[in-house]
Design an enzyme around this catalytic site. Structure first.
Site, PDB file in Angstrom:
ATOM      1  N   ARG A 183      36.791  38.248  33.813  1.00  0.00           N
ATOM      2  CA  ARG A 183      38.144  38.805  33.931  1.00  0.00           C
ATOM      3  C   ARG A 183      39.172  37.687  34.126  1.00  0.00           C
ATOM      4  O   ARG A 183      40.286  37.754  33.606  1.00  0.00           O
ATOM      5  CB  ARG A 183      38.182  39.806  35.094  1.00  0.00           C
ATOM      6  N   LYS A 218      44.893  40.272  36.217  1.00  0.00           N
ATOM      7  CA  LYS A 218      44.929  40.124  37.679  1.00  0.00           C
ATOM      8  C   LYS A 218      45.768  38.904  38.008  1.00  0.00           C
ATOM      9  O   LYS A 218      45.276  37.779  38.088  1.00  0.00           O
ATOM     10  CB  LYS A 218      43.511  39.976  38.223  1.00  0.00           C
ATOM     11  N   GLU A 227      47.468  53.472  39.161  1.00  0.00           N
ATOM     12  CA  GLU A 227      46.705  52.941  40.296  1.00  0.00           C
ATOM     13  C   GLU A 227      47.676  52.612  41.415  1.00  0.00           C
ATOM     14  O   GLU A 227      48.863  52.933  41.330  1.00  0.00           O
ATOM     15  CB  GLU A 227      45.888  51.716  39.865  1.00  0.00           C
TER      16      GLU A 227
HETATM   17  C1  LIG Z   1      41.723  43.449  41.972  1.00  0.00           C
HETATM   18  C2  LIG Z   1      42.444  44.704  41.637  1.00  0.00           C
HETATM   19  C3  LIG Z   1      41.812  45.957  41.694  1.00  0.00           C
HETATM   20  C4  LIG Z   1      40.383  46.115  42.166  1.00  0.00           C
HETATM   21  O1  LIG Z   1      39.475  45.471  41.317  1.00  0.00           O
HETATM   22  P1  LIG Z   1      38.012  45.087  41.826  1.00  0.00           P
HETATM   23  O2  LIG Z   1      37.468  44.286  40.701  1.00  0.00           O
HETATM   24  O3  LIG Z   1      37.277  46.331  42.047  1.00  0.00           O
HETATM   25  O4  LIG Z   1      38.197  44.307  43.073  1.00  0.00           O
HETATM   26  C5  LIG Z   1      42.534  47.072  41.338  1.00  0.00           C
HETATM   27  N1  LIG Z   1      43.831  46.997  40.951  1.00  0.00           N
HETATM   28  C6  LIG Z   1      44.480  45.809  40.894  1.00  0.00           C
HETATM   29  C7  LIG Z   1      45.893  45.785  40.469  1.00  0.00           C
HETATM   30  C8  LIG Z   1      43.809  44.630  41.225  1.00  0.00           C
HETATM   31  O5  LIG Z   1      44.462  43.468  41.166  1.00  0.00           O
END
Ligand SMILES: *Cc1c(COP(=O)(O)O)cnc(C)c1O
Length: 341
Positions: free
Chosen positions: A82, A184, A220
């Site tokens: 990722r 991310k 989200e």
């Molecule tokens: C990191 C993150 C998540 C959760 O992802 P995981 O891989 O399960 O830790 C969800 N939403 C956002 C915006 C994130 O940055």
């Protein structure tokens, strides 16, 4: 290995510096060999690409002590993948997966006294990050990059354990509507802070973001994905190109269908549909899966009936199975557990 004198059970989700961090620098088209260092401070140009144009991204994963005393990471290869995708979208050089995993192993082995013991409720949180450290002044990608990884022992993200969360829906967008919501990067977090702060000021745990184009579908929160359960026991998670693809969510959906034998669906979820669900949870590395009690919209409050006092029964099964896999008490699917020590 002697553990640090830390009251593991009372840890929050806060930063505690440990002894070593990993650093590698990209110059003239190559990453250097990298090293563990002790200085927790970063010195970069005042004109660094990260500071001026937000050319910076990060990852987050956890390391656990299993019931039989091994130290393991949960699916770190997916974090490496990722971060590569995010780096490409931000025009940064990628840090290879093998090097990411080697850095993780070296970092954790150097900081073993900080790895919380089995059963303490705490874990070692790993924070890899990559940013433009060289100077830019015209809008352009930076000429030099830094990859770093540090770790910090943490307790639960939402204090109060499984007390159901209350969410608020605002009119703010979490990220740009297309093209950036699935990476991310700090820029998306910076854009989500305002809405999250307002929600907390109003007494809620988090803000629920809707899709930017129509404001009708659930996306989200600032840092966690959603999972819902329908009245007939189907596990549903929103599908959208601007949701960050959570590794926890992918793992929970797999646990639901392949281990628990539940029906699963990844599809657009209208906000209007939430009142028909029986359970809801926020999921992510930090949150694991935290039950949602209510969601407050412009038109009133929606209650998720089985989440009001504690975790609903399916949320509970998902939580127990995933944490069991991470702690070594439930057999793990192939490749999910990365041994470190
Ligand atoms: C990191 C993150 C998540 C959760 O992802 P995981 O891989 O399960 O830790 C969800 N939403 C956002 C915006 C994130 O940055």
């Amino acid at each position: 290995m002697e553990k640090k004198n830390i009251d593991w059970a009372s840890l929050n989700f806060t930063y505690i510096p440990t002894d070593y961090r990993y650093v590698s620098t990209y110059r003239n088209g190559v990453w250097d060999e990298g090293a563990l260092i002790t200085d927790p401070n970063v010195t970069i140009s005042e004109s660094a690409g990260a500071l001026q144009y937000a050319q910076t991204c990060f990852e987050g994963l956890k390391v656990y002590t299993t019931s039989d005393g091994r130290i393991v990471a949960f699916r770190p290869d997916l974090n490496a993948d990722r971060m590569i995708e995010t780096a490409e979208r931000l025009l940064m050089p990628v840090f290879a997966k093998e090097r990411f995993l080697a850095a993780l192993t070296a970092l954790v082995k150097a900081n073993l006294p900080y790895v919380p013991p089995y059963g303490s409720g705490a874990t070692l949180y790993i924070r890899p990050y990559l940013f433009g450290s060289g100077p830019v002044i015209g809008v352009a990608p930076a000429p030099e990059y830094t990859f770093r990884m540090f770790c910090t022992p943490v307790g639960p993200y939402f204090k109060g354990g499984i007390k159901p969360l209350r969410l608020q829906v605002s009119s703010y967008d979490r990220a740009a509507p297309r093209g950036t919501g699935h990476i991310k990067a700090g820029l998306n977090y910076a854009m989500s802070l305002f809405a999250g702060h307002e929600a907390k000021k109003n007494g809620f745990s988090e803000n629920l973001f809707l899709d930017a184009a129509t404001s009708t579908f659930v996306e989200e929160t600032g840092g966690a994905n959603f999972i819902f359960v329908t009245k007939d026991g189907t596990v549903v998670t929103p599908k959208s190109p601007s949701i960050l693809p959570s590794i926890t969510r992918r793992s929970l959906m797999y646990v639901a269908s392949e281990i628990l034998g539940l029906k699963t669906e990844e599809r657009p979820v209208p906000l209007k549909e939430i009142s028909s669900f029986s359970e809801g949870g926020l999921c992510g590395t930090a949150a694991v899966i935290s039950p949602i009690g209510s969601i407050t919209t412009a038109d009133g409050e929606i209650f998720l009936p089985s989440g009001m006092e504690q975790m609903g029964p399916i949320t509970r099964k998902l939580y127990d199975t995933l944490t069991g896999i991470q702690m070594g008490t439930v057999p793990a699917p192939e490749g999910w557990i990365y041994p470190i020590a």
